[in-house]
Write a protein that holds these residues in place. Structure first.
Motif, mmCIF file in Angstrom:
data_model
loop_
_atom_site.group_PDB
_atom_site.id
_atom_site.type_symbol
_atom_site.label_atom_id
_atom_site.label_comp_id
_atom_site.label_asym_id
_atom_site.label_seq_id
_atom_site.Cartn_x
_atom_site.Cartn_y
_atom_site.Cartn_z
ATOM 1 N N TYR A 52 0.818 -1.216 0.000
ATOM 2 C CA TYR A 52 0.000 0.000 0.000
ATOM 3 C C TYR A 52 0.852 1.266 0.000
ATOM 4 C CZ TYR A 52 0.848 0.711 5.006
ATOM 5 O OH TYR A 52 1.431 0.940 6.209
ATOM 6 N N ARG A 53 2.127 1.158 0.397
ATOM 7 C CA ARG A 53 3.015 2.333 0.413
ATOM 8 C C ARG A 53 3.791 2.506 -0.880
ATOM 9 N NH1 ARG A 53 6.606 1.214 5.436
ATOM 10 N NH2 ARG A 53 8.065 2.116 3.977
ATOM 11 N N TYR A 54 3.778 1.504 -1.761
ATOM 12 C CA TYR A 54 4.633 1.548 -2.946
ATOM 13 C C TYR A 54 4.405 2.766 -3.844
ATOM 14 C CZ TYR A 54 6.930 0.512 -7.280
ATOM 15 O OH TYR A 54 7.704 0.621 -8.393
ATOM 16 N N PRO A 55 3.174 3.165 -4.142
ATOM 17 C CA PRO A 55 3.024 4.339 -5.021
ATOM 18 C C PRO A 55 3.723 5.593 -4.486
ATOM 19 C CG PRO A 55 0.945 3.190 -4.839
ATOM 20 C CD PRO A 55 1.876 2.559 -3.842
ATOM 21 N N SER A 56 3.647 5.827 -3.192
ATOM 22 C CA SER A 56 4.324 7.010 -2.636
ATOM 23 C C SER A 56 5.839 6.814 -2.613
ATOM 24 C CB SER A 56 3.801 7.326 -1.234
ATOM 25 O OG SER A 56 4.069 6.257 -0.356
ATOM 26 N N ILE A 57 6.294 5.597 -2.358
ATOM 27 C CA ILE A 57 7.738 5.309 -2.387
ATOM 28 C C ILE A 57 8.280 5.529 -3.791
ATOM 29 C CG2 ILE A 57 9.447 3.448 -2.216
ATOM 30 C CD1 ILE A 57 7.771 2.276 0.060
ATOM 31 N N TYR A 58 7.565 5.010 -4.797
ATOM 32 C CA TYR A 58 8.015 5.162 -6.175
ATOM 33 C C TYR A 58 8.075 6.627 -6.586
ATOM 34 C CZ TYR A 58 8.127 5.088 -11.209
ATOM 35 O OH TYR A 58 8.474 5.348 -12.509
ATOM 36 N N GLU A 59 7.055 7.400 -6.241
ATOM 37 C CA GLU A 59 7.051 8.822 -6.605
ATOM 38 C C GLU A 59 8.198 9.569 -5.925
ATOM 39 O OE1 GLU A 59 5.433 10.786 -8.808
ATOM 40 O OE2 GLU A 59 4.784 8.836 -9.565
ATOM 41 N N MET A 60 8.472 9.247 -4.672
ATOM 42 C CA MET A 60 9.564 9.903 -3.974
ATOM 43 C C MET A 60 10.908 9.571 -4.617
ATOM 44 S SD MET A 60 10.728 9.710 -0.019
ATOM 45 C CE MET A 60 11.706 8.260 -0.262
ATOM 46 N N ILE A 61 11.112 8.307 -4.962
ATOM 47 C CA ILE A 61 12.365 7.897 -5.608
ATOM 48 C C ILE A 61 12.468 8.531 -6.990
ATOM 49 C CG2 ILE A 61 13.563 5.916 -6.614
ATOM 50 C CD1 ILE A 61 12.588 4.296 -4.208
ATOM 51 N N ARG A 62 11.374 8.566 -7.735
ATOM 52 C CA ARG A 62 11.392 9.161 -9.075
ATOM 53 C C ARG A 62 11.760 10.637 -9.008
ATOM 54 N NH1 ARG A 62 8.333 11.934 -12.381
ATOM 55 N NH2 ARG A 62 6.654 12.160 -10.891
ATOM 56 N N LYS A 63 11.187 11.348 -8.054
ATOM 57 C CA LYS A 63 11.502 12.768 -7.906
ATOM 58 C C LYS A 63 12.925 12.980 -7.417
ATOM 59 C CE LYS A 63 6.801 14.315 -7.169
ATOM 60 N NZ LYS A 63 5.821 14.814 -6.212
#
Length: 99
Positions: A57-68
């Motif tokens: 459930y946390r992956y979308p926010s983790i991915y966006e943070m890493i992408r940014k």
């Protein structure tokens, strides 16, 4: 996010996408193809990290943070890259001396 090292975050940036299942499959396939032992170990470590239930459930926010974190900020002019741009007015004397 403190559980991931910089190399592991780079792996998610390289092989990741907003879809967790596709990211896990892509990283697993890359791990199977890797020949370097350290890289293979890091890839499988990221696979195990992404397989944890609390990450789903946390992956979308983790991915966006890493992408940014790893993507350049396109809203600002590239001041740091300006030194790699060619001059509009080349110094003919310097080119004549070099030739």
């Amino acid at each position: 996010m403190t559980e991931l090292k910089m190399k592991e975050m780079q792996i998610i940036h390289w092989f990741g996408c907003p879809n967790l299942n596709c990211t896990k499959e892509r990283i697993h396939l890359a791990a199977m193809l890797a020949t370097d032992a350290e890289m293979k170990k890091n890839l499988y470590k990221v696979c195990r990290f992404l397989a944890r239930e609390e990450i789903a459930y946390r992956y979308p926010s983790i991915y966006e943070m890493i992408r940014k974190m790893f993507s350049p900020d396109d809203t600002n002019p590239p001041d740091a890259c300006a030194m790699f741009m060619p001059d509009n007015e080349p110094d003919d004397e310097e080119y004549a001396m070099a030739a």
